[in-house]
Design a protein around this motif. Structure first.
Motif, short mmCIF file in Angstrom:
data_model
loop_
_atom_site.label_atom_id
_atom_site.label_comp_id
_atom_site.label_asym_id
_atom_site.label_seq_id
_atom_site.Cartn_x
_atom_site.Cartn_y
_atom_site.Cartn_z
N ILE A 1 -40.36 -1.61 -36.68
CA ILE A 1 -40.50 -2.35 -37.98
C ILE A 1 -40.30 -3.55 -37.73
O ILE A 1 -41.03 -3.97 -38.40
N ALA A 2 -40.12 -4.67 -36.67
CA ALA A 2 -40.14 -5.69 -36.68
C ALA A 2 -41.23 -6.64 -36.42
O ALA A 2 -42.23 -7.30 -37.10
N GLN A 3 -41.85 -5.45 -35.66
CA GLN A 3 -43.87 -5.47 -35.61
C GLN A 3 -44.54 -5.65 -37.19
O GLN A 3 -45.59 -6.29 -37.82
N TYR A 4 -44.27 -4.34 -38.40
CA TYR A 4 -45.03 -4.21 -39.12
C TYR A 4 -44.80 -5.08 -39.96
O TYR A 4 -44.99 -5.55 -40.62
N ALA A 5 -43.25 -5.26 -40.09
CA ALA A 5 -42.80 -6.94 -40.76
C ALA A 5 -43.29 -8.45 -40.92
O ALA A 5 -44.13 -8.54 -41.26
#
Length: 85
Positions: free
Chosen positions: A63-67
């Motif tokens: 999720i952090a990478q995507y964001a």
């Protein structure tokens, strides 16, 4: 590749999908819920799914990478590819 809708997920995938959607919509939904023995259990699971420690960390990192990628692409106004529909 068309997106996968919630109705197309398996019983094991559905709780994780719901949890990630809650996180991305800004709700506080910790992955670190424990059962009566202190073992980590999966998101929204009610004790039915156990993803373990690495299984709970991996979605958070994803999720952090995507964001992060999303922020960079939006900051530079990168358009979608023509075949993105």
């Amino acid at each position: 590749m068309p997106p996968i809708g919630p109705g197309e997920l398996s019983d094991e995938q559905r709780p994780l999908d719901e949890h990630v959607r809650q996180i991305m919509s800004g709700l506080r939904t910790p992955f670190t819920v424990t059962d009566e023995r202190g073992a980590l259990i999966g998101p929204c699971a009610g004790g039915r799914h156990s993803f373990g420690e690495s299984g709970t960390a991996e979605p958070v990192f994803l999720i952090a990478q995507y964001a992060g990628v999303s922020v960079v692409l939006n900051a530079y106004d990168v358009p979608l590819p023509p075949d993105a529909g």
